[in-house]
Scaffold this motif. Structure first.
Motif, PDB file in Angstrom:
ATOM      1  N   TYR A  58       0.865  -1.188   0.000  1.00  0.00           N
ATOM      2  CA  TYR A  58       0.000   0.000   0.000  1.00  0.00           C
ATOM      3  C   TYR A  58       0.904   1.241   0.000  1.00  0.00           C
ATOM      4  O   TYR A  58       1.748   1.379   0.897  1.00  0.00           O
ATOM      5  CB  TYR A  58      -0.894   0.014   1.241  1.00  0.00           C
ATOM      6  N   VAL A  59       0.713   2.107  -1.002  1.00  0.00           N
ATOM      7  CA  VAL A  59       1.436   3.380  -1.093  1.00  0.00           C
ATOM      8  C   VAL A  59       0.405   4.500  -1.086  1.00  0.00           C
ATOM      9  O   VAL A  59      -0.549   4.486  -1.876  1.00  0.00           O
ATOM     10  CB  VAL A  59       2.291   3.462  -2.376  1.00  0.00           C
ATOM     11  N   ALA A  60       0.593   5.451  -0.154  1.00  0.00           N
ATOM     12  CA  ALA A  60      -0.371   6.552  -0.016  1.00  0.00           C
ATOM     13  C   ALA A  60       0.374   7.888  -0.033  1.00  0.00           C
ATOM     14  O   ALA A  60       1.552   7.971   0.350  1.00  0.00           O
ATOM     15  CB  ALA A  60      -1.161   6.397   1.277  1.00  0.00           C
ATOM     16  N   ASP A  61      -0.324   8.929  -0.483  1.00  0.00           N
ATOM     17  CA  ASP A  61       0.293  10.259  -0.497  1.00  0.00           C
ATOM     18  C   ASP A  61       0.178  10.894   0.872  1.00  0.00           C
ATOM     19  O   ASP A  61      -0.245  10.254   1.843  1.00  0.00           O
ATOM     20  CB  ASP A  61      -0.357  11.112  -1.574  1.00  0.00           C
ATOM     21  N   ARG A  62       0.523  12.184   0.918  1.00  0.00           N
ATOM     22  CA  ARG A  62       0.538  12.890   2.208  1.00  0.00           C
ATOM     23  C   ARG A  62      -0.840  12.875   2.871  1.00  0.00           C
ATOM     24  O   ARG A  62      -0.954  12.820   4.093  1.00  0.00           O
ATOM     25  CB  ARG A  62       1.013  14.319   1.966  1.00  0.00           C
ATOM     26  N   ASN A  79       5.138  -3.678   7.899  1.00  0.00           N
ATOM     27  CA  ASN A  79       6.019  -2.593   8.331  1.00  0.00           C
ATOM     28  C   ASN A  79       5.596  -1.323   7.596  1.00  0.00           C
ATOM     29  O   ASN A  79       5.364  -1.354   6.381  1.00  0.00           O
ATOM     30  CB  ASN A  79       7.480  -2.909   8.002  1.00  0.00           C
ATOM     31  N   VAL A  80       5.522  -0.214   8.330  1.00  0.00           N
ATOM     32  CA  VAL A  80       5.117   1.079   7.753  1.00  0.00           C
ATOM     33  C   VAL A  80       6.336   1.999   7.737  1.00  0.00           C
ATOM     34  O   VAL A  80       7.036   2.129   8.755  1.00  0.00           O
ATOM     35  CB  VAL A  80       3.967   1.705   8.561  1.00  0.00           C
ATOM     36  N   PHE A  81       6.560   2.651   6.580  1.00  0.00           N
ATOM     37  CA  PHE A  81       7.681   3.585   6.416  1.00  0.00           C
ATOM     38  C   PHE A  81       7.148   4.899   5.865  1.00  0.00           C
ATOM     39  O   PHE A  81       6.244   4.925   5.019  1.00  0.00           O
ATOM     40  CB  PHE A  81       8.736   3.002   5.446  1.00  0.00           C
ATOM     41  N   HIS A  82       7.735   6.005   6.340  1.00  0.00           N
ATOM     42  CA  HIS A  82       7.390   7.341   5.845  1.00  0.00           C
ATOM     43  C   HIS A  82       8.518   7.810   4.938  1.00  0.00           C
ATOM     44  O   HIS A  82       9.646   8.014   5.385  1.00  0.00           O
ATOM     45  CB  HIS A  82       7.196   8.320   7.017  1.00  0.00           C
ATOM     46  N   LEU A  83       8.190   7.987   3.663  1.00  0.00           N
ATOM     47  CA  LEU A  83       9.178   8.418   2.687  1.00  0.00           C
ATOM     48  C   LEU A  83       9.244   9.932   2.614  1.00  0.00           C
ATOM     49  O   LEU A  83       8.394  10.646   3.182  1.00  0.00           O
ATOM     50  CB  LEU A  83       8.838   7.829   1.312  1.00  0.00           C
ATOM     51  N   THR A  84      10.247  10.423   1.930  1.00  0.00           N
ATOM     52  CA  THR A  84      10.368  11.869   1.759  1.00  0.00           C
ATOM     53  C   THR A  84       9.179  12.414   0.958  1.00  0.00           C
ATOM     54  O   THR A  84       8.665  11.748   0.064  1.00  0.00           O
ATOM     55  CB  THR A  84      11.672  12.197   0.998  1.00  0.00           C
ATOM     56  N   GLY A  85       8.760  13.575   1.321  1.00  0.00           N
ATOM     57  CA  GLY A  85       7.611  14.183   0.662  1.00  0.00           C
ATOM     58  C   GLY A  85       6.297  13.794   1.302  1.00  0.00           C
ATOM     59  O   GLY A  85       5.224  14.116   0.769  1.00  0.00           O
ATOM     60  N   GLY A  86       6.334  13.072   2.400  1.00  0.00           N
ATOM     61  CA  GLY A  86       5.111  12.690   3.110  1.00  0.00           C
ATOM     62  C   GLY A  86       4.460  11.429   2.582  1.00  0.00           C
ATOM     63  O   GLY A  86       3.365  11.076   3.025  1.00  0.00           O
ATOM     64  N   THR A  87       5.078  10.734   1.661  1.00  0.00           N
ATOM     65  CA  THR A  87       4.510   9.485   1.130  1.00  0.00           C
ATOM     66  C   THR A  87       4.692   8.364   2.178  1.00  0.00           C
ATOM     67  O   THR A  87       5.739   8.253   2.811  1.00  0.00           O
ATOM     68  CB  THR A  87       5.210   9.096  -0.182  1.00  0.00           C
ATOM     69  N   GLN A  88       3.633   7.531   2.319  1.00  0.00           N
ATOM     70  CA  GLN A  88       3.700   6.390   3.252  1.00  0.00           C
ATOM     71  C   GLN A  88       3.733   5.075   2.467  1.00  0.00           C
ATOM     72  O   GLN A  88       3.004   4.913   1.480  1.00  0.00           O
ATOM     73  CB  GLN A  88       2.489   6.358   4.188  1.00  0.00           C
ATOM     74  N   LEU A  89       4.554   4.173   2.948  1.00  0.00           N
ATOM     75  CA  LEU A  89       4.690   2.868   2.320  1.00  0.00           C
ATOM     76  C   LEU A  89       4.420   1.773   3.362  1.00  0.00           C
ATOM     77  O   LEU A  89       4.992   1.778   4.445  1.00  0.00           O
ATOM     78  CB  LEU A  89       6.108   2.687   1.750  1.00  0.00           C
ATOM     79  N   LEU A  90       3.544   0.819   2.986  1.00  0.00           N
ATOM     80  CA  LEU A  90       3.232  -0.340   3.861  1.00  0.00           C
ATOM     81  C   LEU A  90       3.522  -1.613   3.082  1.00  0.00           C
ATOM     82  O   LEU A  90       2.993  -1.811   1.978  1.00  0.00           O
ATOM     83  CB  LEU A  90       1.761  -0.301   4.282  1.00  0.00           C
ATOM     84  N   VAL A  91       4.367  -2.445   3.640  1.00  0.00           N
ATOM     85  CA  VAL A  91       4.697  -3.756   3.056  1.00  0.00           C
ATOM     86  C   VAL A  91       4.438  -4.826   4.116  1.00  0.00           C
ATOM     87  O   VAL A  91       4.961  -4.727   5.233  1.00  0.00           O
ATOM     88  CB  VAL A  91       6.163  -3.817   2.591  1.00  0.00           C
ATOM     89  N   GLY A  92       3.606  -5.805   3.774  1.00  0.00           N
ATOM     90  CA  GLY A  92       3.263  -6.828   4.781  1.00  0.00           C
ATOM     91  C   GLY A  92       2.954  -8.185   4.181  1.00  0.00           C
ATOM     92  O   GLY A  92       3.126  -8.415   2.989  1.00  0.00           O
ATOM     93  N   ARG A  93       2.474  -9.067   5.076  1.00  0.00           N
ATOM     94  CA  ARG A  93       2.098 -10.426   4.687  1.00  0.00           C
ATOM     95  C   ARG A  93       0.772 -10.791   5.358  1.00  0.00           C
ATOM     96  O   ARG A  93       0.498 -10.388   6.491  1.00  0.00           O
ATOM     97  CB  ARG A  93       3.165 -11.440   5.108  1.00  0.00           C
ATOM     98  N   ASP A  94       0.023 -11.585   4.635  1.00  0.00           N
ATOM     99  CA  ASP A  94      -1.220 -12.136   5.206  1.00  0.00           C
ATOM    100  C   ASP A  94      -0.843 -13.261   6.178  1.00  0.00           C
ATOM    101  O   ASP A  94      -0.145 -14.211   5.813  1.00  0.00           O
ATOM    102  CB  ASP A  94      -2.102 -12.667   4.081  1.00  0.00           C
TER     103      ASP A  94
END
Length: 496
Positions: free
Chosen positions: A86-90, A133-148
Motif C-alpha cells: 500500500y502506497v499513499a500520499d501525504r 512494516n510502515v515507512f514514511h518516505l520523503t515528501g510525506g509518502t507512506q509505504l506499507l509492506v506486509g504479509r497475510d
C-alpha cells in the motif's frame, strides 16, 4: 461401601489418575513447546521475507524515485500471493498496492504492526489478519509492506483446539481404562478376600481362583494356594495324629496301667515284681520311642534339621548300615547284601538319612522273611540294598519343591531296599506311608506304624521321595534323593 465408591478407592484407579495427570501434563508441555517454537520460526521467516522485500523496494526507490517504486509495487500487486502493498500520499490517498483501504491511523504507525483487513471472497468480503512494516518516505509518502498471516492464526486455533480435544479424549479414555482395570483388579481382590474369609471360618479346602494370565496376582494366587494346600495337609495330619495317638497309644497305656494295678493287688515275690517292672519299663520305652518318632516327623515337616547338612557318600552310608544290620539278619536266618556304585555324593543330614535307611532295612528284616511259596529257594539274597544314579527332569530344592533345570535332566541317587517276603498289596502302598498305619489288624508284631512315615518325611526334607513297589515276590522300597549339586541351599521344607 457401594461398588462405584469401591472402584474409586482402589489403588489401581488412583494410580491410573496419577499416570493420566502426569502424562497429560507432559503432553501439554510437549505440544506447547512445539507450538511455541513453530510460532518463533514462522515469525522469523515472516520478518526476514518482509525485510528482504523492503530491501528490494528501497533499491528501486533509490534508483528511480517514487515513480519507479509505484511501478514496481503495481507490478508485484498483480501477482497472487500473501504479499500486501500500500502506497499513499501525504493525505493518505491510495497511490498503488493491492490493499483496498486501510485505517488512516495505521499509516501513522512506524515499524512492525499487526492489523485486520478485508478482501473479496466467495459470497462477499472476508476479514483477515496481516502483519506489516510502515515507512514514511520523503515528501510525506507512506509505504506499507506486509504479509497475510490469517493461515497462521488458523494454525494456532487448530493447534489449541487439537490440544484441548486430545487432552479431553485422553482423560476420558484414561478414566475409562482406569475404571476397567480397577474393576478387574477389584474382582480378583474380592475373590481373594472371600476365600480368606471362608478359610478363617474353618473351610480349609478353599482356594483362590486363578485366571491363568501369569501376572503377579496369578503368581501370588498360585503361591497362596500352595501354602493353603500345605496348611490343609498339616491340619489334616494333625487331626490324624491326634486320632491315631488316641487309638494307638490308649491300648499300651491301658495295658501298662493294668499290669501295674495287677501287681499291686496280687501278692508276688521279688522275682514277680521285678518281671512286672521290667515289662513296664519295656512298654514305657516303646511309648517313648513312639513319641520320639512323632516328634522327629513333626520337626522334619517343619524344616528343622537342615542346619546339619553336609556332603555325604550314599555308597558309604549303605555300607555302614549293611554292616550294622548284617548280624541281626543272620540271627533271623536271612542273607543281607549291599551293592552300590561308588561314589554317590548327596547333600543331607547324615543322622536322619542313616535313620531312614536303618528303618527300611529293619522293616525288611522284620517282615521280609521268604518262604517256598514266595521264592525261598531262589539264589537271590533275602535282603538286598542297592544304590545307583538315575536321571530326572527337574531340579529340586531342599524343601522338596521342584523347578525347571534348564531343560536338562538332573542326576538323582536311588537307594533300593528289597526283600523276598509277602510284600504289601498295591492298594495299601500309599497308605502305609501315613502315621500309625499297620496292615495287620491284630498288631501283634512289635512296632508303632511310624517307621515308613519317618522315612517319607526324611525324603521330603531332602527334596526326594519314597516309593514302594513289587519285588516279585517281596517289597521294594525306593528312596530317591538329589545328587550333591542338584539340590539348592537348605531351606524350610514344604513337603506334601
Amino acid at each position: 461401601m457401594t461398588a462405584p465408591s469401591k472402584l474409586f478407592r482402589t489403588t489401581a484407579f488412583r494410580l491410573s489418575l496419577l499416570y493420566l495427570a502426569v502424562f497429560g501434563l507432559a503432553a501439554s508441555l510437549a505440544i506447547g513447546y512445539i507450538y511455541w517454537n513453530i510460532n518463533i520460526l514462522l515469525s522469523r521467516q515472516l520478518d526476514e521475507s518482509i525485510q528482504t522485500e523492503l530491501s528490494g523496494l528501497a533499491a528501486q526507490y533509490r534508483s528511480g524515485g517514487l515513480r519507479q517504486l509505484v511501478r514496481t509495487i503495481a507490478k508485484r500487486s498483480e501477482t497472487p500471493g500473501n504479499s500486501l502493498y500500500y502506497v499513499a500520499d501525504r493525505q493518505g490517498h491510495r497511490i498503488a498496492g493491492n490493499l483496498g483501504s486501510i485505517s488512516p491511523d495505521l499509516l501513522k504507525e512506524t515499524g512492525p504492526v499487526e492489523f485486520a483487513y478485508q478482501r473479496p471472497a466467495q459470497g462477499g468480503m472476508e476479514r483477515r489478519l496481516a502483519f506489516a512494516n510502515v515507512f514514511h518516505l520523503t515528501g510525506g509518502t507512506q509505504l506499507l509492506v506486509g504479509r497475510d498471516i490469517e493461515d497462521r492464526r488458523v494454525l494456532s486455533r487448530v493447534t489449541r483446539s487439537a490440544m484441548l480435544w486430545g487432552l479431553g479424549l485422553m482423560a476420558l479414555i484414561g478414566i475409562g481404562g482406569g475404571l476397567l482395570v480397577s474393576r478387574n483388579l477389584l474382582a480378583r481382590i474380592d475373590a481373594i478376600t472371600d476365600t480368606s474369609r471362608s478359610i478363617m471360618a474353618g473351610d480349609l479346602s478353599g482356594r483362590i481362583p486363578r485366571n491363568r494370565s501369569g501376572d503377579e496376582l496369578d503368581r501370588l494366587s498360585e503361591s497362596l494356594n500352595q501354602m493353603l494346600a500345605r496348611i490343609e495337609q498339616l491340619m489334616a495330619g494333625l487331626r490324624e495324629v491326634s486320632d491315631n495317638i488316641a487309638h494307638d497309644l490308649k491300648t499300651p497305656l491301658t495295658r501298662l496301667r493294668n499290669r501295674v494295678e495287677r501287681a499291686l493287688h496280687d501278692p508276688q515275690n521279688d522275682l514277680g515284681y521285678r518281671e512286672t517292672l521290667e515289662k513296664t519299663i519295656e512298654e514305657a520305652d516303646d511309648l517313648i520311642k513312639t513319641f520320639n518318632a512323632l516328634l522327629s516327623i513333626a520337626r522334619m515337616e517343619a524344616g528343622a534339621g537342615t542346619g546339619r547338612w553336609e556332603s555325604l557318600d550314599a555308597a558309604a552310608l549303605i555300607a555302614d548300615v549293611a554292616e550294622l544290620y548284617e548280624p541281626v539278619a543272620e540271627e533271623r536266618g536271612l542273607v543281607l547284601r549291599a551293592d552300590a556304585e561308588d561314589p554317590l555324593p548327596i547333600l543331607g543330614d547324615r543322622q536322619l538319612l542313616g535313620q531312614a535307611l536303618a528303618n527300611l532295612v529293619d522293616n525288611a528284616i522284620k517282615h521280609g522273611r521268604p518262604d517256598e511259596a514266595n521264592g525261598g529257594s531262589d539264589q537271590a539274597p533275602d535282603i538286598l540294598i542297592e544304590a545307583h544314579r538315575t536321571g530326572g527332569g527337574q531340579k529340586m530344592n531342599s524343601n522338596g519343591a521342584a523347578h525347571s533345570a534348564g531343560g536338562k535332566g538332573m542326576e538323582m541317587a536311588e537307594i533300593v531296599v528289597s526283600d523276598r517276603g509277602p510284600g504289601i498289596p498295591e492298594a495299601d502302598r500309599e497308605r502305609v506311608l501315613e502315621r500309625f498305619v499297620r496292615l495287620e489288624a491284630s498288631r501283634s508284631a512289635p512296632g508303632s506304624g511310624l517307621g515308613l512315615s519317618l522315612v517319607a518325611a526324611v525324603a521330603r526334607l531332602h527334596g526326594g521321595d519314597l516309593k514302594l513297589g513289587d519285588n516279585g515276590p517281596g517289597l521294594k522300597a525306593v528312596l530317591t534323593l538329589p545328587m550333591d549339586g542338584a539340590v539348592e541351599a537348605p531351606g524350610i521344607t514344604g513337603g506334601s
